[in-house]
Design an enzyme around this catalytic site. Structure first.
Site, PDB file in Angstrom:
ATOM      1  N   LYS A 117       8.081   3.080 -12.872  1.00  7.56           N
ATOM      2  CA  LYS A 117       9.181   2.648 -13.588  1.00  7.56           C
ATOM      3  C   LYS A 117      10.034   3.678 -13.966  1.00  7.56           C
ATOM      4  O   LYS A 117      11.297   3.502 -14.010  1.00  7.56           O
ATOM      5  CB  LYS A 117       8.788   1.705 -14.649  1.00  7.56           C
ATOM      6  N   LYS A 200       5.872  -1.911   6.602  1.00 11.39           N
ATOM      7  CA  LYS A 200       4.905  -2.632   6.469  1.00 11.39           C
ATOM      8  C   LYS A 200       5.234  -4.118   6.370  1.00 11.39           C
ATOM      9  O   LYS A 200       6.141  -4.366   5.390  1.00 11.39           O
ATOM     10  CB  LYS A 200       3.845  -2.192   5.624  1.00 11.39           C
ATOM     11  N   LYS A 203       5.870  -9.432   1.381  1.00 16.28           N
ATOM     12  CA  LYS A 203       6.641 -10.647   1.140  1.00 16.28           C
ATOM     13  C   LYS A 203       8.057 -10.149   0.523  1.00 16.28           C
ATOM     14  O   LYS A 203       9.176 -10.795   1.019  1.00 16.28           O
ATOM     15  CB  LYS A 203       5.792 -11.458  -0.041  1.00 16.28           C
TER      16      LYS A 203
HETATM   17  P1  ADP Z   1       3.163  -7.681  -0.674  1.00 14.82           P
HETATM   18  O1  ADP Z   1       3.557  -6.246  -0.038  1.00 14.82           O
HETATM   19  O2  ADP Z   1       3.819  -8.683   0.438  1.00 14.82           O
HETATM   20  O3  ADP Z   1       3.859  -8.214  -1.891  1.00 14.82           O
HETATM   21  P2  ADP Z   1       0.914  -7.448  -2.210  1.00 14.82           P
HETATM   22  O4  ADP Z   1       1.218  -6.264  -2.659  1.00 14.82           O
HETATM   23  O5  ADP Z   1       0.829  -8.776  -2.933  1.00 14.82           O
HETATM   24  O6  ADP Z   1       1.808  -7.828  -0.760  1.00 14.82           O
HETATM   25  O7  ADP Z   1      -0.752  -7.313  -1.446  1.00 14.82           O
HETATM   26  C1  ADP Z   1      -1.985  -7.837  -1.596  1.00 14.82           C
HETATM   27  C2  ADP Z   1      -2.802  -7.214  -1.086  1.00 14.82           C
HETATM   28  O8  ADP Z   1      -2.951  -7.210   0.538  1.00 14.82           O
HETATM   29  C3  ADP Z   1      -2.974  -5.784  -1.232  1.00 14.82           C
HETATM   30  O9  ADP Z   1      -4.296  -5.469  -1.868  1.00 14.82           O
HETATM   31  C4  ADP Z   1      -2.646  -4.978  -0.027  1.00 14.82           C
HETATM   32  O10 ADP Z   1      -3.703  -3.971   0.463  1.00 14.82           O
HETATM   33  C5  ADP Z   1      -2.725  -5.969   1.207  1.00 14.82           C
HETATM   34  N1  ADP Z   1      -1.599  -5.909   2.236  1.00 14.82           N
HETATM   35  C6  ADP Z   1      -0.269  -6.122   1.789  1.00 14.82           C
HETATM   36  N2  ADP Z   1       0.399  -5.991   2.627  1.00 14.82           N
HETATM   37  C7  ADP Z   1      -0.136  -5.456   3.741  1.00 14.82           C
HETATM   38  C8  ADP Z   1       0.056  -5.039   5.171  1.00 14.82           C
HETATM   39  N3  ADP Z   1       1.122  -5.041   5.647  1.00 14.82           N
HETATM   40  N4  ADP Z   1      -1.119  -4.776   5.955  1.00 14.82           N
HETATM   41  C9  ADP Z   1      -2.274  -4.611   5.294  1.00 14.82           C
HETATM   42  N5  ADP Z   1      -2.653  -4.980   4.086  1.00 14.82           N
HETATM   43  C10 ADP Z   1      -1.500  -5.521   3.351  1.00 14.82           C
END
Ligand code: ADP
Ligand code: TRP
Length: 342
Positions: A117, A200, A203
């Site tokens: 942050k 990657k 969301k």
């Molecule tokens: P986002 O980036 O979509 O908000 P999160 O940060 O909520 O996803 O991730 C939730 C879990 O899913 C994490 O523990 C992460 O390791 C896994 N994860 C998120 N995006 C990916 C991805 N593109 N490939 C593999 N694992 C992922």
């Protein structure tokens, strides 16, 4: 690696709580696999943690609902996995409050949730205390249940180290009370690439393919997927390597013959993007048929969900009460005048 082990992990309902195929391959599959092999599993929705960033009633409600339904739809075995919401066990926050007293400020200042942050230009005076003390609540979530392993992604590693430090300080000050947990080395599944073909799947980047979204949405997400940018016509030879649509086929399409056929035709310029994408759409719907159906059924049955969460909370609470009675004793709150019972 111990043989007869207990694992514990939490998931924060921030973002939209919507699960995409990156989450599925990166966390859901490894977690379900790990859970099968463990003796005991605690798995909870860290809704109090979410408050450090989600400060909107409807948004929090929606995120929690999405996560609860998604994980139940993926078929977590609630006979074995103790599944609960953090906020249903207020003892976590009581323990956090106690752990505050053995936690040096310097330790928390070094945590990246806070440091990130500051790097993003936040005024340190304005970072909320929930975010600052996030690792202490996390430590409380964990040490309450004496787990052996915490399966978390790379980004949470530091928080587990801090948990060990805090538990160690407590044990040193008041006597052996908490087990020091280890990180469960999740083999870092390669980060699944997003539909933009660049970053990657995430969301927040809106480059994802949803698991439980409606069919039209999923179709749109797939149709918008980046492929080979140099291929202008279906008759041009196309690139497979690094092409997200084929990466998804490779990971999710069980019909390997079909995948090989598509790849060959793509490289030879004998198939259009649309056909490759339509096949992927069918693969996804087929792969998640049971889960998608279960999601919709569960959504119509809040009574059943409430019962599952109530049972999970009751089981977790039993363990937490025992631990907190010990903590109260160790720190000297319990004395000859005590009558308190949870
Ligand atoms: P986002 O980036 O979509 O908000 P999160 O940060 O909520 O996803 O991730 C939730 C879990 O899913 C994490 O523990 C992460 O390791 C896994 N994860 C998120 N995006 C990916 C991805 N593109 N490939 C593999 N694992 C992922
Ligand atoms: N902070 C974790 C995350 O964002 C979620 C979490 C909260 C957690 N408490 C935990 C994970 C305890 C493991 C153990 O992913």
């Amino acid at each position: 690696m111990k043989k007869d082990y207990t694992i514990l992990t939490g998931i924060t309902p921030s973002g939209s709580g919507e699960v995409h195929i990156g989450n599925y391959l990166g966390t859901v599959v490894p977690f379900l696999d790990m859970a099968k092999k463990a003796r005991q599993v605690y798995f909870f929705i860290a809704d109090l943690h979410a408050l450090s960033t989600v400060q909107n009633k409807e948004e929090l409600q929606r995120n929690v609902e999405n996560l609860v339904l998604s994980y139940l739809a993926f078929g977590i075995d609630t006979n074995k996995i103790i599944f609960y919401r953090q906020s249903d066990i207020p003892l976590h926050t009581e323990l956090q409050n106690i752990l505050n007293n053995v936690t040096p400020i310097g330790l928390i200042k070094r945590c990246h949730a806070y440091k990130d942050k500051l790097q993003k230009g936040f005024d340190p005076e304005r970072v909320n205390m929930g975010l600052f003390s996030y690792p202490i609540l996390m430590a409380a979530d964990i040490v309450m249940y004496d787990p052996d392993y915490i399966p978390v992604g790379e980004d949470q590693k530091q928080h587990i180290e801090v948990t060990r430090d805090i538990a160690g300080y407590f044990n040193k000050t008041f006597g052996q009370t908490f087990k020091l947990p280890d990180i469960y080395n999740i083999k870092e599944t390669a980060r699944l690439i997003g539909t933009d073909g660049k970053r990657k799947m995430s969301k927040s980047l809106n480059n994802y393919i949803s698991v439980f979204g409606d069919e039209m949405t999923i179709k749109k997400q797939i149709m918008a997927c980046f492929t080979d940018p140099n291929r202008l016509h279906p008759t041009d030879p196309g690139q497979i390597k690094g092409n997200p649509i084929f990466i998804y086929h490779d990971l999710l399409n069980e019909d390997k013959k079909e995948v090989e056929g598509l790849k060959k035709r793509y490289q030879d310029g004998r198939v259009g993007d649309v056909e490759v994408k339509e096949k992927l759409f069918k693969v996804l719907l087929k792969k998640f048929t049971v889960e998608r159906k279960r999601y919709q059924q569960l959504k119509k049955n809040p009574e059943k969900i409430r019962k599952i969460l109530a049972e999970g909370a009751q089981q977790a609470r039993k363990v937490a009460v025992k631990k907190m009675m010990l903590v109260r004793q160790e720190i000297g709150i319990t004395n000859q005048y005590s009558f308190f019972k949870y």
